[in-house]
Design an enzyme around this catalytic site. Structure first.
Site, PDB file in Angstrom:
ATOM      1  N   LYS A  13      -1.983 -11.518  -7.611  1.00 33.79           N
ATOM      2  CA  LYS A  13      -1.549 -10.118  -7.674  1.00 33.79           C
ATOM      3  C   LYS A  13      -0.399 -10.036  -8.668  1.00 33.79           C
ATOM      4  CE  LYS A  13      -0.071  -6.394  -4.494  1.00 33.79           C
ATOM      5  NZ  LYS A  13       0.241  -6.080  -3.078  1.00 33.79           N
ATOM      6  N   SER A  50      -2.351  -2.158  -1.265  1.00 38.32           N
ATOM      7  CA  SER A  50      -2.017  -2.186  -2.680  1.00 38.32           C
ATOM      8  C   SER A  50      -2.602  -3.376  -3.446  1.00 38.32           C
ATOM      9  CB  SER A  50      -0.497  -2.232  -2.836  1.00 38.32           C
ATOM     10  OG  SER A  50       0.016  -3.418  -2.266  1.00 38.32           O
ATOM     11  N   SER A  57      -1.442  -4.217   3.026  1.00 40.13           N
ATOM     12  CA  SER A  57      -1.884  -4.302   1.625  1.00 40.13           C
ATOM     13  C   SER A  57      -2.788  -5.477   1.290  1.00 40.13           C
ATOM     14  CB  SER A  57      -0.665  -4.340   0.700  1.00 40.13           C
ATOM     15  OG  SER A  57      -0.125  -3.055   0.569  1.00 40.13           O
TER      16      SER A  57
END
Ligand SMILES: [Mg+2]
Ligand SMILES: [Zn+2]
Lengths: 490, 99, 494
Positions: free
Chosen positions: C79, C154, C178
């Site tokens: 990420k 996210s 997330s």
């Protein structure tokens, strides 16, 4: 100050700590490096970094707490204090707010003839900010983050201080304790000991507080004194005119000796303190505190009593020596050096120690006040001073000679031994030698001898002078007096 | 609770965010709705705040040894700087004094 | 070309050690797929230009020294809020568009030390604030099951990278769901470890007391291996526990028979989509057939989780994002006549609307006069939620819940109403507030063919147990990959 008002002062001191590394990262804690050479992602506030608390900073906090009689909290909490400024990399300072490491404690200060305790409100740990530089830069400011993250203890007093003198004495005592415990070097020029004052006035006899003004930027004891004297005048004039004191922050201007209101910032300050989620509550092992207690050096108050007792001097005199940490250590060391001389020379140690204390309180202290720590340097080490005073004790040098030798040594940087040797300054106390000089002088001045014996007393001085001259100034004056009187038979 | 324009502007100032007039209006409405929602917390009966007993019984906090390590080379420290001058970060002239 | 080069970490290790393929071949497989599919999916923001080089070096070194970690040469995606030297860390924000980290995140250091290869950095909601990856300054990421739908967020990019076969595993971060929510939306397994299990050093902070790094994978065994690799004490993060990560492997190796699982009635009531409820009913039947006992439990304060979360997370975020001031790194506005303008214009231009919204909310919640009413109050209710979980875990071993109230929603469906977007995290948030480990395992797809996630929440440090439960379901449901809908080049099945 108008006699109808009383001054109320509380002091906030920020003291940098003598650690190797910064508070939350491994960067070196050092003054004077080229800009931004002592930085890493943590103290630059890069995204994604986390603080890791330095053990030594906590240890020094514990030691200061023990030295000042504070309550050491076994659980304290770090908080974030938010404001924007270019020298504050994260947009918040990691500090302690609701649960500080230390509370309570006191510092005894001289208040006129008395000693009064100034209570401490709290002492907490926090990180220093970096530095913004403006001088000599056009249309910009520069940011150096070497200082960002240096460990600080913020020491907050209760509003117990009543005079500028007490304030200065409080700061001197605090600085001395910080230095003697190894917590800080207390260097005001380099900013490792910084002081702000909260000052208000109130009618004498009142127990409520007036509106307080915060004064910053006082970077010497002298400036603290000046700023407080100025501020108390300013406030009392306002109050006497029936005006109000405005709650504000003022800066001391050392050029004019005045305090001036700080340019106020547009934004209202709201620090939005909340517990620092990256640092768990600081839980201390009680055994650690005990261990620190055991290894703490002699505390100033203890040392004053000991020196007063051991050296047979008053507490006020002992305090003068103890306030200057190096002088107290010098005294102790010089006494040990004298012990050797007394054993070799077969005279009682107390005799030499009495001379040592006197010499220190007069000659050495005078030079110390003039030149500072360099007067205790190698050429004037405690062994050297002990040697000099052993010569006096053994009457091989007069006290006035010793004073001269010391003064020359301080000026020239040479050791007293070297000065004595170069100027051939030993004292002659041998009765045989002095007797021989007397016999010669009496033979050379028959008429003066006769006149003296006929009653002209003032000629005694002339004859002493002649003998002294013959001895090259080395004759022990007491011995000379005594032997000359004997020889003249009067 | 209803956030006024004034409150939104105050909070934006604290956070150093400048907002357009439209944004102020927009956020005032939106944040008010969110606050209305989260505010139901205040209707819960709760014990008075205080330290958790379990916190007090925690073991001593492990700390970092006081050893200094090499810092970043200054070029690396400044490598992401939007503006620099020599070894310094450069910012617009600071007018407030003595902080 | 098949979606995956190997079906598991163990298969990778075997193939690598037995010389069935080279590390370079395996990395090229994923780079090729990224090249083909990323333009339509938008999972990656940056592809590591050095990946093939590193693969070659590892192949060469392997020849000299054959005994290696299973992760030696293994490709992973990160990420874009995790630092890896040589690649930008943007957090999908204009603020950090050009930020080059000078250090690796601890998890990245551990991956690299084991020999893993970073394929690239994946898209996310800006600063991890969002539940759909629509709040990315770099553009959206598409759900590989239906490109009209969001992948969740996210960590949307990391979930899609694994689901679409653009990486065999990836790392994301989970502050309020997330990892788990996009895992559920994309049909993969996502684990949020216990708070304090994994070092957060080098993870760009959103909400420091809630953030935790965790894996996306297709299998529980793979997730376990990656979690163990990146977990454990770290001298750079004081909030990491000293516990030995190996305990997770021990727990994983034990059977599931006799486990008691609680079903909080608060999580299965109103608001739960019927298709999800039906999918979870089937999942429960699988577990029951394996001798696992289900019983109702109560978590009465859990419904306040969203309230608590949006006060605590925004307060911490407002604080954490104070550092983006245009002084030392990141964006600086071109219009900076004075210091105030430097701050205000930089932050106005650098942050997107959701980030601004949360900064304002968090600043307000901490501000003088309101802190007691908002931030402190939220902390008290958070303590209440923790206590209720504690009590529940006296009665049951684990808790079973939906991951999301609905299947993946369509782009734009919730953007206009932040509150409805926030509510899509309603089932995942309490695990973060209580610091507990939780995962989302792929359950049976909905009748319309969309993924559904089964959430399991355990007491602190029970990741091994959670993954063991997930493995039971995985064997029954089977691995489901999205049809290769977005290929641009003509490809042949391998
Ligand atoms: Mg302070
Ligand atoms: Zn540093």
């Amino acid at each position: 100050m108008s006699p109808s008002f009383e001054m109320v002062v509380g002091l906030e001191v920020h003291s940098q700590l003598l650690t190797h590394a910064k508070l939350f990262c491994g960067c070196e804690n050092r003054f004077g490096a080229p800009p931004n050479t002592l930085t890493c992602p943590v103290c630059l506030g890069h995204p994604g970094v986390l603080p890791v608390l330095n053990e030594a900073a906590v240890r020094l906090g514990i030691r200061l707490g023990l030295s000042l009689g504070c309550t050491i909290h076994h659980r304290s909490v770090f908080d974030r204090k938010h404001y924007f400024y270019p020298d504050l990399p994260k947009g918040y300072q990691i500090s302690q707010f609701t649960y500080p490491l230390l509370t309570g404690g006191a510092i005894p200060v001289r208040s006129g003839p008395e000693v009064r305790d100034i209570r401490l409100h709290r002492i907490h740990m926090e990180e220093d900010a970096g530095k913004n530089l403006h001088a000599g830069i056009r249309d910009a400011s520069h940011v150096d983050l070497n200082r960002a993250g240096v460990p600080l203890l913020e020491i907050v007093s209760e509003p117990d201080i009543r005079t500028p003198e007490e304030a200065v004495d409080y700061l001197k005592k605090l600085r001395q304790i910080l230095r003697s415990t190894g917590v800080s070097d207390g260097n005001m020029e380099e900013g490792s000991f910084r002081c702000d004052a909260n000052v208000s006035l109130r009618p004498i006899g009142s127990s409520t507080f007036g509106t307080k003004v915060e004064i910053k930027n006082m970077n010497s004891f002298r400036f603290v004194h000046k700023a407080l004297v100025f501020e108390v005048e300013r406030q009392s004039e306002l109050l006497e005119r029936g005006e109000r004191v405005v709650s504000e922050t003022r800066l001391f201007d050392s050029h004019t000796g005045r305090t001036l209101p700080m340019r106020s910032k547009e934004e209202a300050l709201d620090y939005r303190y909340f517990p620092e989620p990256d640092i768990p509550p600081l839980v201390l092992d009680p055994e650690w505190i005990e261990k620190e207690k055991a290894s703490l050096p002699e505390l100033p108050q203890e040392r004053i009593l000991r020196i007063s007792r051991e050296f047979g001097i008053g507490e006020a005199e002992a305090e003068i020596l103890v306030v200057e940490e190096e002088l107290a250590r010098y005294l102790d060391e010089a006494r040990e050096a004298l012990r050797g001389h007394s054993e070799k020379g077969g005279w009682p140690l107390e005799k030499g120690v009495a001379r040592l204390v006197n010499f220190l309180l007069t000659e050495v202290l005078r030079e110390w006040n003039r030149k500072g720590v360099q007067v205790l340097g190698d050429s004037l080490s405690s062994a050297e001073i002990a040697h000099l005073l052993a010569l006096v004790t053994e009457e091989r040098l007069s006290l006035s000679q010793a004073k001269d030798v010391y003064a020359i040594a301080v000026e020239s940087g040479k050791s007293p031994r070297k000065v004595i040797e170069e100027r051939n300054l030993s004292q002659e106390s041998g009765e045989e030698t002095i007797g021989r000089w007397i016999v010669e002088v009496l033979a050379e001045n028959p008429s003066e001898v006769q006149s003296y014996r006929d009653g002209k007393d003032r000629l005694f001085g002339f004859l002493v002078g002649q003998v002294m001259k013959k001895s090259g100034g080395k004759a022990n004056p007491q011995k000379l007096n005594h032997l000359l009187k004997e020889a003249l038979g009067r | 609770m209803e956030l006024t324009r004034q409150q939104v502007l105050h909070v934006a100032r604290l956070a150093n965010l400048s907002l357009t007039e439209e944004e102020v209006e927009h956020f005032a409405g939106e944040l008010s709705r969110i606050l209305d929602y989260v505010e139901t917390l205040n209707r819960l009966p709760l014990p008075p705040p205080g330290l958790h007993v379990s916190e007090a019984a925690k073991p001593p906090t492990p700390l970092r040894e006081d050893v200094s390590r090499h810092s970043l080379p200054v070029e690396s420290a400044l490598s992401n700087a939007p503006d620099r001058s020599g070894g310094f970060f450069r910012v617009p002239r600071i007018l407030e004094e003595g902080r | 070309m098949s979606a995956s080069f190997f079906s598991s970490l163990e298969e990778f290790r075997k193939g690598r050690d037995e010389g069935a393929f080279s590390i370079e071949e395996s990395v090229r497989h994923y780079l090729d797929r990224i090249e083909s599919h990323n333009p339509s999916l938008g999972a990656y923001l940056t592809v590591n230009p050095n990946a093939v080089n590193r693969a070659r070096q590892l192949d060469n070194r392997k020849a000299r020294n054959p005994a290696q970690s299973p992760f030696y040469g293994y490709p992973v995606a990160l990420k874009d809020n995790l630092h890896a030297i040589g690649l930008p860390t943007t957090c999908s924000s204009a603020m950090l568009a050009n930020f080059r980290p000078v250090e690796n995140a601890t998890v990245v250091d551990r991956l690299l030390k084991a020999g893993a290869i970073v394929l690239g950095k994946t898209n996310m909601d800006e600063f991890a604030m969002g539940s759909s990856t629509e709040n990315s300054a770099m553009g959206p990421t598409k759900n590989p099951w239906d490109p009209a739908r969001v992948p969740g967020g996210s960590s949307g990019g990391s979930a899609v990278a694994v689901a679409a076969g653009l990486a065999p595993m990836s790392l994301g971060s989970d502050t309020g769901g997330s990892i788990r929510q996009p895992a559920a939306f994309c049909g993969v397994l996502g684990l949020k470890p216990t708070y304090g299990r994994v070092s957060r050093y080098g993870l760009v902070a959103f909400s420091s007391s809630l953030d935790q790094i965790g894996p996306f994978s297709f299998s529980a065994a793979d997730a376990l291996a990656l979690t163990v690799l990146v977990s454990g004490p770290d001298g750079k993060d004081m909030t990491v526990s000293s516990r030995d990560p190996v305990e997770m492997e021990r727990d994983f190796a034990m059977g599931t028979r006799g486990l008691t699982v609680g079903m909080p009635e608060e999580f299965f009531g109103e608001g739960l989509d019927g298709a999800i409820a039906a999918s979870l009913e089937r999942a429960r039947a699988v577990w029951e057939s394996e001798g696992i006992v289900f019983k109702p439990v109560r978590l009465p304060s859990a419904k306040y989780g969203i309230n608590v979360y949006y006060l605590i997370a925004t307060s911490e975020a407002a604080s954490n994002l104070s550092r983006y001031d245009g002084v030392r790194y990141g964006l600086r506005s071109l219009s900076v006549p004075d210091l105030k303008a430097l701050y205000e214009n930089t932050r106005r231009e650098g942050f997107g609307p959701e980030v601004k919204r949360r900064i304002l909310l968090g600043t307000f919640a901490l501000s003088a006069g309101y802190q007691d009413q908002y931030y402190r109050r939220a902390q008290q209710v958070q303590a209440l939620i923790r206590e209720e979980f504690d009590r529940a875990f006296h009665e049951v071993d684990l808790i079973f819940a939906p991951t999301t109230p609905t299947p993946p929603f369509r782009f734009g469906e919730k953007v206009a109403d932040p509150l409805s977007m926030y509510l899509s995290d309603i089932y995942t948030i309490s695990a973060n507030l209580a610091g507990l480990p939780a995962l989302s395992a792929p359950s049976y797809p909905t009748p319309s063919g969309l993924p559904a996630g089964a959430q399991l929440i355990g007491p602190a440090w029970s990741e091994g147990k959670l993954l063991r439960m997930a493995q039971v379901l995985e064997r029954a449901v089977g691995t489901k990959r999205p049809p290769d809908l977005f290929s641009k080049k003509g490809e042949t099945a391998a």
